[in-house]
Design a protein around this motif. Sequence first.
Motif, PDB file in Angstrom:
ATOM      1  N   CYS A  51       0.805  -1.443   0.004  1.00 14.57           N
ATOM      2  CA  CYS A  51      -0.434  -0.098   0.088  1.00 14.57           C
ATOM      3  C   CYS A  51       0.746   1.282   0.319  1.00 14.57           C
ATOM      4  O   CYS A  51       1.889   1.039   0.724  1.00 14.57           O
ATOM      5  CB  CYS A  51      -1.104   0.374   1.328  1.00 14.57           C
ATOM      6  SG  CYS A  51      -2.069  -1.446   1.281  1.00 14.57           S
ATOM      7  N   TYR A  52       0.599   2.446  -0.810  1.00 10.37           N
ATOM      8  CA  TYR A  52       1.389   3.901  -0.885  1.00 10.37           C
ATOM      9  C   TYR A  52       0.520   4.800  -0.523  1.00 10.37           C
ATOM     10  O   TYR A  52      -0.747   5.030  -0.578  1.00 10.37           O
ATOM     11  CB  TYR A  52       1.572   3.699  -2.233  1.00 10.37           C
ATOM     12  CG  TYR A  52       2.779   2.291  -2.424  1.00 10.37           C
ATOM     13  CD1 TYR A  52       4.043   2.467  -2.795  1.00 10.37           C
ATOM     14  CD2 TYR A  52       1.719   1.432  -3.090  1.00 10.37           C
ATOM     15  CE1 TYR A  52       4.859   1.485  -2.602  1.00 10.37           C
ATOM     16  CE2 TYR A  52       3.232   0.621  -3.258  1.00 10.37           C
ATOM     17  CZ  TYR A  52       4.331   1.169  -3.763  1.00 10.37           C
ATOM     18  OH  TYR A  52       5.653  -0.822  -3.788  1.00 10.37           O
ATOM     19  N   GLU A 100       4.482  18.000  -8.692  1.00  9.53           N
ATOM     20  CA  GLU A 100       5.479  16.963  -8.618  1.00  9.53           C
ATOM     21  C   GLU A 100       4.398  15.449  -7.424  1.00  9.53           C
ATOM     22  O   GLU A 100       4.053  16.514  -7.079  1.00  9.53           O
ATOM     23  CB  GLU A 100       7.010  17.297  -7.572  1.00  9.53           C
ATOM     24  CG  GLU A 100       8.220  17.773  -8.450  1.00  9.53           C
ATOM     25  CD  GLU A 100       9.261  18.058  -7.384  1.00  9.53           C
ATOM     26  OE1 GLU A 100       9.460  17.101  -6.952  1.00  9.53           O
ATOM     27  OE2 GLU A 100       9.623  19.078  -7.868  1.00  9.53           O
ATOM     28  N   GLU A 101       4.624  14.819  -8.299  1.00  7.67           N
ATOM     29  CA  GLU A 101       4.343  13.290  -7.035  1.00  7.67           C
ATOM     30  C   GLU A 101       5.182  12.523  -6.798  1.00  7.67           C
ATOM     31  O   GLU A 101       5.632  12.094  -8.065  1.00  7.67           O
ATOM     32  CB  GLU A 101       3.565  12.885  -8.562  1.00  7.67           C
ATOM     33  CG  GLU A 101       2.131  13.640  -8.769  1.00  7.67           C
ATOM     34  CD  GLU A 101       0.928  12.337  -9.910  1.00  7.67           C
ATOM     35  OE1 GLU A 101      -0.315  12.608  -9.741  1.00  7.67           O
ATOM     36  OE2 GLU A 101       1.523  11.573 -10.098  1.00  7.67           O
ATOM     37  N   PHE A 102       5.043  12.006  -5.757  1.00  7.32           N
ATOM     38  CA  PHE A 102       5.557  10.607  -5.240  1.00  7.32           C
ATOM     39  C   PHE A 102       4.968   9.524  -4.755  1.00  7.32           C
ATOM     40  O   PHE A 102       4.530  10.630  -3.646  1.00  7.32           O
ATOM     41  CB  PHE A 102       7.247  11.273  -4.656  1.00  7.32           C
ATOM     42  CG  PHE A 102       7.012  12.316  -3.252  1.00  7.32           C
ATOM     43  CD1 PHE A 102       6.942  11.763  -2.010  1.00  7.32           C
ATOM     44  CD2 PHE A 102       6.570  13.680  -3.528  1.00  7.32           C
ATOM     45  CE1 PHE A 102       7.134  12.308  -0.586  1.00  7.32           C
ATOM     46  CE2 PHE A 102       6.496  13.988  -2.953  1.00  7.32           C
ATOM     47  CZ  PHE A 102       6.712  13.994  -1.299  1.00  7.32           C
ATOM     48  N   PHE A 103       5.275   8.566  -4.195  1.00  7.38           N
ATOM     49  CA  PHE A 103       4.638   7.480  -3.762  1.00  7.38           C
ATOM     50  C   PHE A 103       5.785   7.427  -2.536  1.00  7.38           C
ATOM     51  O   PHE A 103       6.664   6.873  -2.317  1.00  7.38           O
ATOM     52  CB  PHE A 103       4.155   6.110  -4.227  1.00  7.38           C
ATOM     53  CG  PHE A 103       3.155   6.517  -5.652  1.00  7.38           C
ATOM     54  CD1 PHE A 103       2.142   6.790  -5.582  1.00  7.38           C
ATOM     55  CD2 PHE A 103       3.239   6.978  -6.874  1.00  7.38           C
ATOM     56  CE1 PHE A 103       1.159   6.712  -5.890  1.00  7.38           C
ATOM     57  CE2 PHE A 103       2.827   7.363  -8.018  1.00  7.38           C
ATOM     58  CZ  PHE A 103       1.901   7.234  -7.552  1.00  7.38           C
ATOM     59  N   PHE A 104       4.853   6.256  -1.483  1.00  6.68           N
ATOM     60  CA  PHE A 104       5.883   6.403  -0.906  1.00  6.68           C
ATOM     61  C   PHE A 104       5.588   5.206   0.429  1.00  6.68           C
ATOM     62  O   PHE A 104       4.073   5.266  -0.089  1.00  6.68           O
ATOM     63  CB  PHE A 104       6.151   7.642   0.904  1.00  6.68           C
ATOM     64  CG  PHE A 104       5.010   7.708   1.100  1.00  6.68           C
ATOM     65  CD1 PHE A 104       3.830   7.230   2.461  1.00  6.68           C
ATOM     66  CD2 PHE A 104       4.673   9.183   0.775  1.00  6.68           C
ATOM     67  CE1 PHE A 104       2.722   7.975   2.908  1.00  6.68           C
ATOM     68  CE2 PHE A 104       3.045   9.603   1.221  1.00  6.68           C
ATOM     69  CZ  PHE A 104       2.734   9.644   2.706  1.00  6.68           C
ATOM     70  N   GLU A 105       5.398   4.434   0.590  1.00  6.19           N
ATOM     71  CA  GLU A 105       4.693   3.074   1.102  1.00  6.19           C
ATOM     72  C   GLU A 105       4.461   2.445   2.699  1.00  6.19           C
ATOM     73  O   GLU A 105       5.090   3.307   3.081  1.00  6.19           O
ATOM     74  CB  GLU A 105       6.135   1.976   0.893  1.00  6.19           C
ATOM     75  CG  GLU A 105       5.143   0.320   1.348  1.00  6.19           C
ATOM     76  CD  GLU A 105       6.102  -0.550   0.874  1.00  6.19           C
ATOM     77  OE1 GLU A 105       5.494  -1.675   1.414  1.00  6.19           O
ATOM     78  OE2 GLU A 105       6.901  -0.629   0.385  1.00  6.19           O
TER      79      GLU A 105
END
Length: 120
Positions: A51-52, A100-105
């Motif tokens: 999941c993020y 900017e888009e970024f994902f993190f767990e």
Amino acid sequence: MKNILTHLGLSMAAGVLLAACGMVNDPVSRNETTLITIPGDGPPDAQPGACYGKDVTPAVIEVVTEQLLVQPAQIASDGAIIHPAVYKNSTHQAIVQPREEFFFEVPCTNVLTSEFITSL
């Protein structure tokens, strides 16, 4: 009594975790954070079953005003200015920093067991 404290600890820890990861439209940082709890939804290189959280930083836009030459100055042969140059102001927006888009767990909801919370 121990079950009540465990349940209370689990509820508080889950609340803190979700509050930290699920902030949307934070007025101070102006970031948009979304919690993605469905495994498989996330970045293109997402790990299976993970999941993020997704954070979006908005673009920084600046208003730029420039003077554009409409008519050059007319200068006599002796160097005297017959007619000064004519300019017009042009205003437009320029992107200084792109969005900017970024994902993190983040832990999935099925992982948030009492044992996991107490280990934190």
